[in-house]
Design a protein around this motif. Structure first.
Motif, PDB file in Angstrom:
ATOM      1  N   CYS A  96       1.366  21.616  -2.368  1.00  0.00           N
ATOM      2  CA  CYS A  96       1.112  20.222  -2.002  1.00  0.00           C
ATOM      3  C   CYS A  96       2.449  19.528  -1.754  1.00  0.00           C
ATOM      4  CB  CYS A  96       0.328  19.508  -3.097  1.00  0.00           C
ATOM      5  SG  CYS A  96      -0.080  17.809  -2.656  1.00  0.00           S
ATOM      6  N   GLU A  97       2.642  19.081  -0.521  1.00  0.00           N
ATOM      7  CA  GLU A  97       3.885  18.401  -0.171  1.00  0.00           C
ATOM      8  C   GLU A  97       3.769  16.891  -0.287  1.00  0.00           C
ATOM      9  OE1 GLU A  97       5.779  19.531   3.391  1.00  0.00           O
ATOM     10  OE2 GLU A  97       5.884  21.628   2.819  1.00  0.00           O
ATOM     11  N   ARG A  98       2.544  16.397  -0.103  1.00  0.00           N
ATOM     12  CA  ARG A  98       2.361  14.947  -0.147  1.00  0.00           C
ATOM     13  C   ARG A  98       0.911  14.650  -0.459  1.00  0.00           C
ATOM     14  NH1 ARG A  98       4.384  10.782   4.450  1.00  0.00           N
ATOM     15  NH2 ARG A  98       3.331   8.954   3.660  1.00  0.00           N
ATOM     16  N   SER A  99       0.705  13.573  -1.200  1.00  0.00           N
ATOM     17  CA  SER A  99      -0.641  13.172  -1.586  1.00  0.00           C
ATOM     18  C   SER A  99      -0.770  11.661  -1.394  1.00  0.00           C
ATOM     19  CB  SER A  99      -0.879  13.558  -3.045  1.00  0.00           C
ATOM     20  OG  SER A  99      -2.181  13.259  -3.423  1.00  0.00           O
ATOM     21  N   ASP A 100      -1.801  11.243  -0.667  1.00  0.00           N
ATOM     22  CA  ASP A 100      -2.027   9.821  -0.421  1.00  0.00           C
ATOM     23  C   ASP A 100      -3.453   9.457  -0.787  1.00  0.00           C
ATOM     24  OD1 ASP A 100       0.450   8.794   0.906  1.00  0.00           O
ATOM     25  OD2 ASP A 100      -0.015  10.391   2.335  1.00  0.00           O
ATOM     26  N   THR A 101      -3.606   8.293  -1.411  1.00  0.00           N
ATOM     27  CA  THR A 101      -4.926   7.745  -1.684  1.00  0.00           C
ATOM     28  C   THR A 101      -5.199   6.691  -0.624  1.00  0.00           C
ATOM     29  OG1 THR A 101      -4.651   8.122  -4.042  1.00  0.00           O
ATOM     30  CG2 THR A 101      -6.351   6.562  -3.391  1.00  0.00           C
ATOM     31  N   LEU A 102      -6.363   6.795   0.009  1.00  0.00           N
ATOM     32  CA  LEU A 102      -6.701   5.923   1.123  1.00  0.00           C
ATOM     33  C   LEU A 102      -8.019   5.217   0.831  1.00  0.00           C
ATOM     34  CD1 LEU A 102      -6.045   5.059   4.048  1.00  0.00           C
ATOM     35  CD2 LEU A 102      -7.312   7.065   4.808  1.00  0.00           C
ATOM     36  N   ARG A 103      -7.985   3.902   0.842  1.00  0.00           N
ATOM     37  CA  ARG A 103      -9.219   3.128   0.669  1.00  0.00           C
ATOM     38  C   ARG A 103      -9.694   2.680   2.041  1.00  0.00           C
ATOM     39  NH1 ARG A 103     -10.736  -2.415  -2.286  1.00  0.00           N
ATOM     40  NH2 ARG A 103     -12.945  -1.920  -2.522  1.00  0.00           N
ATOM     41  N   CYS A 104     -10.792   3.245   2.477  1.00  0.00           N
ATOM     42  CA  CYS A 104     -11.340   2.986   3.805  1.00  0.00           C
ATOM     43  C   CYS A 104     -12.361   1.863   3.728  1.00  0.00           C
ATOM     44  CB  CYS A 104     -12.009   4.246   4.352  1.00  0.00           C
ATOM     45  SG  CYS A 104     -10.977   5.718   4.314  1.00  0.00           S
ATOM     46  N   GLN A 105     -12.090   0.753   4.378  1.00  0.00           N
ATOM     47  CA  GLN A 105     -13.034  -0.353   4.447  1.00  0.00           C
ATOM     48  C   GLN A 105     -14.030  -0.035   5.560  1.00  0.00           C
ATOM     49  OE1 GLN A 105     -12.904  -3.077   2.347  1.00  0.00           O
ATOM     50  NE2 GLN A 105     -14.874  -3.667   3.192  1.00  0.00           N
ATOM     51  N   LEU A 106     -15.290   0.179   5.213  1.00  0.00           N
ATOM     52  CA  LEU A 106     -16.306   0.590   6.174  1.00  0.00           C
ATOM     53  C   LEU A 106     -17.168  -0.562   6.655  1.00  0.00           C
ATOM     54  CD1 LEU A 106     -17.423   3.827   4.330  1.00  0.00           C
ATOM     55  CD2 LEU A 106     -15.755   3.628   6.179  1.00  0.00           C
ATOM     56  N   PHE A 107     -17.526  -1.463   5.747  1.00  0.00           N
ATOM     57  CA  PHE A 107     -18.389  -2.586   6.066  1.00  0.00           C
ATOM     58  C   PHE A 107     -17.754  -3.853   5.528  1.00  0.00           C
ATOM     59  CE2 PHE A 107     -21.271   1.040   5.301  1.00  0.00           C
ATOM     60  CZ  PHE A 107     -21.858   1.142   6.556  1.00  0.00           C
ATOM     61  N   SER A 108     -17.904  -4.937   6.259  1.00  0.00           N
ATOM     62  CA  SER A 108     -17.416  -6.218   5.754  1.00  0.00           C
ATOM     63  C   SER A 108     -18.542  -6.921   5.005  1.00  0.00           C
ATOM     64  CB  SER A 108     -16.906  -7.089   6.907  1.00  0.00           C
ATOM     65  OG  SER A 108     -17.970  -7.412   7.773  1.00  0.00           O
ATOM     66  N   GLN A 109     -18.233  -8.030   4.413  1.00  0.00           N
ATOM     67  CA  GLN A 109     -19.205  -8.775   3.604  1.00  0.00           C
ATOM     68  C   GLN A 109     -20.458  -9.121   4.403  1.00  0.00           C
ATOM     69  OE1 GLN A 109     -18.398  -9.331   0.435  1.00  0.00           O
ATOM     70  NE2 GLN A 109     -20.222 -10.422  -0.173  1.00  0.00           N
ATOM     71  N   GLY A 110     -20.315  -9.472   5.674  1.00  0.00           N
ATOM     72  CA  GLY A 110     -21.448  -9.892   6.483  1.00  0.00           C
ATOM     73  C   GLY A 110     -22.272  -8.756   7.050  1.00  0.00           C
TER      74      GLY A 110
END
Length: 168
Positions: A96-110
């Motif tokens: 493992c050379e690099r590890s990233d945590t990604l929070r993907c916003q899929l839907f907005s409040q509306g």
């Protein structure tokens, strides 16, 4: 007198093609890899790992290739959350050379109205930081989810798009 319906159709087709032509001309570099993998339809567990192997980079010198990386998701409208947290690991020769945590916003409040209706897939792209890949190595992206759910449903596909950054 020219046939107005044929001219109107031709103009309509030109107008519809303009966004794709503009987007294509604005792309910075060559696509190194663009793959999707299907998530198990019965559900995605935190131990299920999706792997995306990059094509081998040329081994002619000891240079680096800078790339922009995007995690891409296709979720069903029935997906129960507004976001999806992914762990993206870049490995080379099983290290493992690099590890990233990604929070993907899929839907907005509306977006709540009508979300549970139909089987429409919603595709979205989520940028990661740029990566530097060394020539002569084999790279693999490993993707797992970091959601609290033991069995995540409603995610249809996860993909990786890797684009070489063109030197200015």
């Amino acid at each position: 007198m020219p046939n107005l319906s044929k001219i109107s159709l031709w103009v309509f087709c030109l107008i519809m093609m303009m966004p794709s032509l503009l987007l294509h001309s604005c792309q910075d570099g060559e696509v190194v890899c663009h793959q999707f993998q299907e998530v198990p339809p019965e559900g995605w567990t935190p131990t299920d790992t999706l792997t995306f192997a990059l094509p081998p980079l040329p081994a002619d010198d000891d240079s680096c290739l800078e790339v922009d990386v995007f995690a891409e998701t296709r979720v069903l409208r029935s997906y129960p959350y507004r976001n999806l947290t992914l762990l993206v690991q870049l490995t080379s020769d099983s290290i493992c050379e690099r590890s990233d945590t990604l929070r993907c916003q899929l839907f907005s409040q509306g977006d709540d109205k009508g979300r549970g209706q139909g089987v429409t897939r919603i595709t979205s792209s989520h940028p990661l930081p740029s990566y530097r890949l060394r020539s002569g190595r084999t790279y693999t992206f490993r993707v797992t989810h970091l959601m609290n759910s033991p069995l995540l449903t409603g995610v249809a596909h996860v993909g990786m798009r890797v684009v070489a950054v063109s030197p200015d």
